[in-house]
Design a protein around this motif. Structure first.
Motif, PDB file in Angstrom:
ATOM      1  N   VAL A  66       0.863  -1.169   0.000  1.00 29.95           N
ATOM      2  CA  VAL A  66       0.000   0.000   0.000  1.00 29.95           C
ATOM      3  C   VAL A  66       0.907   1.229   0.000  1.00 29.95           C
ATOM      4  O   VAL A  66       1.758   1.367   0.897  1.00 29.95           O
ATOM      5  CB  VAL A  66      -0.940   0.020   1.228  1.00 29.95           C
ATOM      6  CG1 VAL A  66      -1.785   1.297   1.232  1.00 29.95           C
ATOM      7  CG2 VAL A  66      -1.844  -1.211   1.240  1.00 29.95           C
ATOM      8  N   ASP A  67       0.759   2.083  -1.009  1.00 34.84           N
ATOM      9  CA  ASP A  67       1.621   3.254  -1.165  1.00 34.84           C
ATOM     10  C   ASP A  67       3.096   2.860  -1.197  1.00 34.84           C
ATOM     11  O   ASP A  67       3.959   3.561  -0.644  1.00 34.84           O
ATOM     12  CB  ASP A  67       1.363   4.269  -0.038  1.00 34.84           C
ATOM     13  CG  ASP A  67      -0.053   4.822  -0.050  1.00 34.84           C
ATOM     14  OD1 ASP A  67      -0.625   4.920  -1.146  1.00 34.84           O
ATOM     15  OD2 ASP A  67      -0.585   5.120   1.036  1.00 34.84           O
ATOM     16  N   GLY A  68       3.376   1.721  -1.800  1.00 28.43           N
ATOM     17  CA  GLY A  68       4.752   1.279  -1.958  1.00 28.43           C
ATOM     18  C   GLY A  68       5.362   0.613  -0.741  1.00 28.43           C
ATOM     19  O   GLY A  68       6.513   0.174  -0.778  1.00 28.43           O
ATOM     20  N   LYS A  69       4.600   0.518   0.349  1.00 22.92           N
ATOM     21  CA  LYS A  69       5.097  -0.077   1.586  1.00 22.92           C
ATOM     22  C   LYS A  69       4.402  -1.420   1.826  1.00 22.92           C
ATOM     23  O   LYS A  69       3.221  -1.561   1.518  1.00 22.92           O
ATOM     24  CB  LYS A  69       4.832   0.858   2.776  1.00 22.92           C
ATOM     25  CG  LYS A  69       5.418   2.252   2.608  1.00 22.92           C
ATOM     26  CD  LYS A  69       4.965   3.168   3.735  1.00 22.92           C
ATOM     27  CE  LYS A  69       5.472   4.583   3.531  1.00 22.92           C
ATOM     28  NZ  LYS A  69       4.991   5.491   4.624  1.00 22.92           N
ATOM     29  N   VAL A  70       5.134  -2.361   2.390  1.00 21.31           N
ATOM     30  CA  VAL A  70       4.548  -3.670   2.676  1.00 21.31           C
ATOM     31  C   VAL A  70       3.602  -3.549   3.862  1.00 21.31           C
ATOM     32  O   VAL A  70       4.009  -3.200   4.979  1.00 21.31           O
ATOM     33  CB  VAL A  70       5.633  -4.720   2.964  1.00 21.31           C
ATOM     34  CG1 VAL A  70       4.989  -6.053   3.335  1.00 21.31           C
ATOM     35  CG2 VAL A  70       6.539  -4.901   1.750  1.00 21.31           C
ATOM     36  N   ALA A  71       2.324  -3.833   3.617  1.00 21.51           N
ATOM     37  CA  ALA A  71       1.319  -3.778   4.682  1.00 21.51           C
ATOM     38  C   ALA A  71       1.059  -5.152   5.275  1.00 21.51           C
ATOM     39  O   ALA A  71       0.662  -5.275   6.445  1.00 21.51           O
ATOM     40  CB  ALA A  71       0.008  -3.196   4.140  1.00 21.51           C
ATOM     41  N   ALA A  72       1.259  -6.215   4.474  1.00 23.75           N
ATOM     42  CA  ALA A  72       1.010  -7.571   4.951  1.00 23.75           C
ATOM     43  C   ALA A  72       1.824  -8.540   4.113  1.00 23.75           C
ATOM     44  O   ALA A  72       2.183  -8.251   2.963  1.00 23.75           O
ATOM     45  CB  ALA A  72      -0.475  -7.912   4.862  1.00 23.75           C
ATOM     46  N   GLY A  73       2.124  -9.687   4.703  1.00 27.49           N
ATOM     47  CA  GLY A  73       2.852 -10.728   3.994  1.00 27.49           C
ATOM     48  C   GLY A  73       2.321 -12.093   4.380  1.00 27.49           C
ATOM     49  O   GLY A  73       1.877 -12.295   5.511  1.00 27.49           O
ATOM     50  N   MET A  74       2.354 -13.017   3.444  1.00 28.67           N
ATOM     51  CA  MET A  74       1.862 -14.375   3.692  1.00 28.67           C
ATOM     52  C   MET A  74       2.856 -15.374   3.117  1.00 28.67           C
ATOM     53  O   MET A  74       3.145 -15.343   1.918  1.00 28.67           O
ATOM     54  CB  MET A  74       0.492 -14.567   3.043  1.00 28.67           C
ATOM     55  CG  MET A  74      -0.126 -15.926   3.309  1.00 28.67           C
ATOM     56  SD  MET A  74      -1.790 -16.079   2.585  1.00 28.67           S
ATOM     57  CE  MET A  74      -1.358 -16.479   0.890  1.00 28.67           C
ATOM     58  N   ASN A  75       3.398 -16.222   3.965  1.00 31.25           N
ATOM     59  CA  ASN A  75       4.307 -17.259   3.503  1.00 31.25           C
ATOM     60  C   ASN A  75       3.571 -18.596   3.416  1.00 31.25           C
ATOM     61  O   ASN A  75       2.925 -19.026   4.367  1.00 31.25           O
ATOM     62  CB  ASN A  75       5.535 -17.376   4.403  1.00 31.25           C
ATOM     63  CG  ASN A  75       5.229 -17.454   5.878  1.00 31.25           C
ATOM     64  OD1 ASN A  75       4.683 -16.511   6.452  1.00 31.25           O
ATOM     65  ND2 ASN A  75       5.599 -18.559   6.513  1.00 31.25           N
TER      66      ASN A  75
END
Length: 394
Positions: A348-357
């Motif tokens: 979001v806006d170039g920033k990582v808001a969430a990650g899923m492995n």
């Protein structure tokens, strides 16, 4: 001095544990409506349901632990009201218990579908395990996490399984089209029939009738259509309530002597700069101790990122982070999407808001560090497995 915890789940159990570990020597009472010892809920749709976990592995503590730590445990007991002026909770038997500090951890209740089984309690899990047989036809209404986990269990039993969901893909509203398709493909590859884009309107006479006119034959119907936070006790006591019980970063309610944790806590999150309410295991596990420390007057702040996990067939997954309502994130994938061995990131806006492995392990800490850093990342480098995640957080 007496501290009372209402709610016999994980949040309440971890709160009383923290009170004692922090040196609180006053009276502690933990009250739960269910007859069992406080237990964790994830195994109910995972290891316990599958038969992989021992029955007593779900309990947070043994019965002896409560006695050894001088915690009065009242199971099978309902709190009917809170008298804030008298600083007491009223019980279903007409008695009351006074408190100096009170923690509400009353959890959630599944949204009902008449004629269908639900999965929320230990008894529910046992009931579903007994009902699903190899020759049975199982219809699961709801294509969220619980519905899909139960579908995987039912297929492991050899049952014919149909999942009904209102979106075009399971988990679409949470994960977006590309990643939701992974779960759709997973279930179809394992013999699950997906009937999407509709909802159930009636259950009975051995069938589930859908809004699109379809009638699905069913020996067992299981509903996984979400939960509702149990806030009536707080609302009736005049506490501020809006999609849960409103709490500050210390998990204190609008009454400074009453706190809330777990599913019901709508937290003014200091890191995310937004109110969030999370219904997953980690929220209960982490809010209980923070609330307990706040009750003791410690300078604490709840800034944990939302986290949850799932196991379905041969897919194991962890998700951390939060996406603000209305945001339109960019999805970046690192790894083998088709082979179900990858990390997905939501920017979001170039920033990582969430990650899923997915089927990749020991990457939770660098994913969390990347989210917390607030760094603007290059999507190409983020997608490149040759670039260390730690090199992207600045």
């Amino acid at each position: 001095m007496t501290y009372v915890v209402v709610g016999g789940g994980l949040a309440g159990a971890k709160a009383v544990e923290t009170l004692r570990e922090s040196g609180f020597a006053g009276a502690v009472t933990l009250i739960g409506t269910e007859p069992e010892l406080p237990y964790e809920r994830p195994p109910l749709s995972k290891g316990l349901l599958l038969g992989n976990d021992a029955p007593d592995s779900v309990y947070v503590h043994t019965a002896e632990w409560y006695a050894e730590h001088d915690v009065t445990l009242r199971t099978g007991t309902t709190v009917t009201g809170i008298d804030r002026a008298a600083k007491a909770v009223r019980l279903g038997d007409g008695s009351s218990i006074g408190y100096q500090r009170l923690l509400l951890a009353t959890g959630s209740s599944p949204r009902p579908l008449p004629g269908a089984l639900s999965l929320r309690t230990l008894a529910d899990s046992h009931r579903i395990a007994a009902a699903v047989t190899e020759s049975g036809r199982v219809v699961i209404v709801g294509a969220g996490w619980i519905g899909l986990e139960v579908a995987a269990f039912a297929r492991s039993r050899g049952a014919a399984v149909t999942v009904v969901g209102s979106s075009a893909l399971p988990l679409q509203g949470i994960l977006g089209d590309e990643i939701a398709q992974v779960f759709a493909d997973l279930h179809r590859a394992n013999g699950v029939t997906l009937h999407m884009g509709t909802h159930a309107v009636a259950v009975g006479d051995g069938a589930v009738r859908l809004a699109d006119g379809t009638s699905l034959p069913a020996d067992v119907v299981i509903a996984g259509i979400g939960v509702t936070p149990n806030v009536s006790l707080a609302a009736d006591a005049g506490l501020a309530v809006d999609n849960g019980v409103l709490v500050d970063h210390r998990l204190a309610t609008s009454d400074p002597d009453i706190f809330a944790a777990g599913d019901i806590a709508n937290v003014d999150h200091p890191l995310l700069k937004h109110r969030i309410r999370v219904e997953h295991w980690a929220a209960a596990r982490n809010t209980g101790p923070v609330a307990a420390k706040a009750m003791l007057g410690e300078d604490v702040s709840y800034d944990k990122l939302p986290y949850f996990f799932t196991d379905q067939f041969d897919l194991g997954m962890e998700y951390i982070g939060w996406i603000a309502p209305g945001a339109e994130p960019e999805v970046v994938v690192r790894g083998d999407l088709a082979g179900r061995e990858f990390i997905a990131f939501w920017l979001v806006d170039g920033k990582v808001a969430a990650g899923m492995n997915v089927n990749i392990w020991d990457v939770g800490e660098p994913i969390e560090a990347l989210i917390r850093s607030g760094a603007v990342v290059d999507p190409a480098r983020l997608a490149d497995p040759g670039v260390e995640l730690s090199d992207l957080s600045g």
